[in-house]
Design a protein around this motif. Structure first.
Motif, mmCIF file in Angstrom:
data_model
loop_
_atom_site.group_PDB
_atom_site.id
_atom_site.type_symbol
_atom_site.label_atom_id
_atom_site.label_comp_id
_atom_site.label_asym_id
_atom_site.label_seq_id
_atom_site.Cartn_x
_atom_site.Cartn_y
_atom_site.Cartn_z
ATOM 1 N N ALA A 56 -58.711 43.707 13.144
ATOM 2 C CA ALA A 56 -57.881 42.765 13.903
ATOM 3 C C ALA A 56 -56.419 42.863 13.467
ATOM 4 C CB ALA A 56 -58.393 41.338 13.701
ATOM 5 N N PRO A 57 -55.481 42.593 14.395
ATOM 6 C CA PRO A 57 -54.052 42.727 14.071
ATOM 7 C C PRO A 57 -53.534 41.607 13.169
ATOM 8 C CG PRO A 57 -54.333 41.960 16.327
ATOM 9 C CD PRO A 57 -55.699 42.266 15.824
ATOM 10 N N VAL A 58 -52.709 41.996 12.208
ATOM 11 C CA VAL A 58 -52.006 41.048 11.339
ATOM 12 C C VAL A 58 -50.585 41.576 11.128
ATOM 13 C CG1 VAL A 58 -54.031 40.160 10.094
ATOM 14 C CG2 VAL A 58 -52.871 42.223 9.277
ATOM 15 N N LEU A 59 -49.690 40.680 10.747
ATOM 16 C CA LEU A 59 -48.306 41.096 10.495
ATOM 17 C C LEU A 59 -48.246 42.082 9.336
ATOM 18 C CD1 LEU A 59 -46.404 37.689 10.836
ATOM 19 C CD2 LEU A 59 -46.471 39.577 12.477
ATOM 20 N N ALA A 60 -47.383 43.083 9.471
ATOM 21 C CA ALA A 60 -47.237 44.115 8.446
ATOM 22 C C ALA A 60 -46.037 43.823 7.561
ATOM 23 C CB ALA A 60 -47.074 45.476 9.105
ATOM 24 N N GLY A 61 -46.066 44.379 6.357
ATOM 25 C CA GLY A 61 -44.895 44.333 5.481
ATOM 26 C C GLY A 61 -44.692 43.004 4.777
ATOM 27 N N LYS A 62 -43.535 42.891 4.116
ATOM 28 C CA LYS A 62 -43.211 41.677 3.367
ATOM 29 C C LYS A 62 -42.961 40.512 4.305
ATOM 30 C CE LYS A 62 -41.202 43.267 -1.007
ATOM 31 N NZ LYS A 62 -42.139 42.520 -1.841
ATOM 32 N N LYS A 63 -43.140 39.286 3.768
ATOM 33 C CA LYS A 63 -42.847 38.084 4.545
ATOM 34 C C LYS A 63 -41.394 38.127 5.030
ATOM 35 C CE LYS A 63 -46.812 35.955 3.480
ATOM 36 N NZ LYS A 63 -47.524 37.028 2.855
ATOM 37 N N LEU A 64 -41.171 37.745 6.270
ATOM 38 C CA LEU A 64 -39.793 37.771 6.761
ATOM 39 C C LEU A 64 -38.965 36.662 6.113
ATOM 40 C CD1 LEU A 64 -39.365 35.344 9.040
ATOM 41 C CD2 LEU A 64 -40.591 36.933 10.496
ATOM 42 N N ALA A 65 -37.663 36.809 6.189
ATOM 43 C CA ALA A 65 -36.746 35.849 5.569
ATOM 44 C C ALA A 65 -35.983 35.104 6.656
ATOM 45 C CB ALA A 65 -35.770 36.570 4.638
ATOM 46 N N LEU A 66 -35.998 33.789 6.557
ATOM 47 C CA LEU A 66 -35.210 32.942 7.441
ATOM 48 C C LEU A 66 -34.007 32.442 6.661
ATOM 49 C CD1 LEU A 66 -38.068 30.784 9.011
ATOM 50 C CD2 LEU A 66 -36.922 32.762 10.034
ATOM 51 N N ILE A 67 -32.817 32.659 7.199
ATOM 52 C CA ILE A 67 -31.597 32.261 6.511
ATOM 53 C C ILE A 67 -30.873 31.213 7.352
ATOM 54 C CG2 ILE A 67 -29.453 33.020 5.443
ATOM 55 C CD1 ILE A 67 -31.947 34.351 4.238
ATOM 56 N N SER A 68 -30.768 30.012 6.812
ATOM 57 C CA SER A 68 -30.066 28.932 7.499
ATOM 58 C C SER A 68 -28.588 28.964 7.132
ATOM 59 C CB SER A 68 -30.664 27.580 7.106
ATOM 60 O OG SER A 68 -29.882 26.522 7.622
ATOM 61 N N ILE A 69 -27.733 28.997 8.157
ATOM 62 C CA ILE A 69 -26.293 28.869 7.930
ATOM 63 C C ILE A 69 -25.984 27.373 7.959
ATOM 64 C CG2 ILE A 69 -24.000 29.500 8.747
ATOM 65 C CD1 ILE A 69 -25.270 32.008 10.005
ATOM 66 N N LEU A 70 -25.707 26.830 6.769
ATOM 67 C CA LEU A 70 -25.579 25.372 6.599
ATOM 68 C C LEU A 70 -24.380 24.829 7.351
ATOM 69 C CD1 LEU A 70 -26.347 25.198 2.765
ATOM 70 C CD2 LEU A 70 -27.870 24.613 4.642
ATOM 71 N N ARG A 71 -24.479 23.546 7.734
ATOM 72 C CA ARG A 71 -25.633 22.681 7.581
ATOM 73 C C ARG A 71 -26.482 22.646 8.838
ATOM 74 N NH1 ARG A 71 -23.547 16.692 9.125
ATOM 75 N NH2 ARG A 71 -22.011 17.447 10.621
#
Length: 210
Positions: A65-80
């Protein structure tokens, strides 16, 4: 529309955005709508994530079954204001790593000034999604992407609620390799650098500040 800019025209996105634009929409509803619309935009920006397979046991039989590949993605918040988009995207991708870039806009020069920077490790191995509701002059966004590239990021996408043509042009000039996903491309910037017709200051409306 181009490879650099994707405007998400989904009816639910457009309807929720109209409610957010209304001057009399209260803070709590504005915040809720932003969270909901960010999930719909995140669906679009993650459309081409790489997949691999793993063997799982269903109640009937094993399967690949399909699963996401590679490292966990990064979410970057430009504050605030980025935090409003961040919350919704995290509900969709709870395993994502999270970072923050603190920039404020000098009201005289309209140039970004950095005050905070904390991001996950190994950015070079992750898809990095930078989030900020408003792409106005593009100066802060371009500066934030500069910082992320210096920290090692090579695969970056930019997610915003509203964009002005000036901001899109600035980003394309500074970072042609960073695709932008937005809910609307508005008309222009006014003399104060605000998006018109826009929805006002996203941070103020989200947090109830002036």
């Amino acid at each position: 529309m181009s490879d650099h800019l994707t405007v998400v025209t989904h009816p639910l996105v457009q309807h929720k955005l109209t409610l957010m634009r209304k001057r009399d929409t209260p803070t709590a509803l504005f915040r809720q709508l932003l969270r909901e619309i960010s999930q719909l935009l995140a669906y679009e920006i993650t459309r081409e994530l790489e997949l691999t397979t793993e063997t799982v046991d269903t109640p009937l039989q094993p399967m690949d079954a399909p699963v996401l590949a590679g490292k966990k993605l990064a979410l970057i918040s430009i504050l605030r204001a980025g935090n409003g988009l961040l919350d919704g995207v995290l509900e969709l991708i709870p395993s994502a790593r999270v970072g923050f870039v603190g920039l404020y806009r000098d009201e005289e020069t309209l140039q970004p000034v950095q005050y905070y920077f904390k991001v996950p490790e190994a950015l070079d191995d992750r898809l990095v999604i930078a989030v900020d509701p408003m792409l106005a002059t593009g100066n802060s966004s371009a500066a934030a992407i500069d910082l992320l590239k210096k920290a090692g990021a090579t695969n970056i996408r930019f997610l915003c609620l509203l964009a002005a043509p000036e901001g899109v042009a600035r980003m394309k000039e500074a970072h042609p390799d960073v695709p932008i996903v937005t809910a609307a491309l508005d008309e222009c910037l006014n003399e104060k650098g605000y998006i018109v017709p826009g929805l006002g200051d996203a941070g103020d409306r989200m947090f109830g500040t002036k």
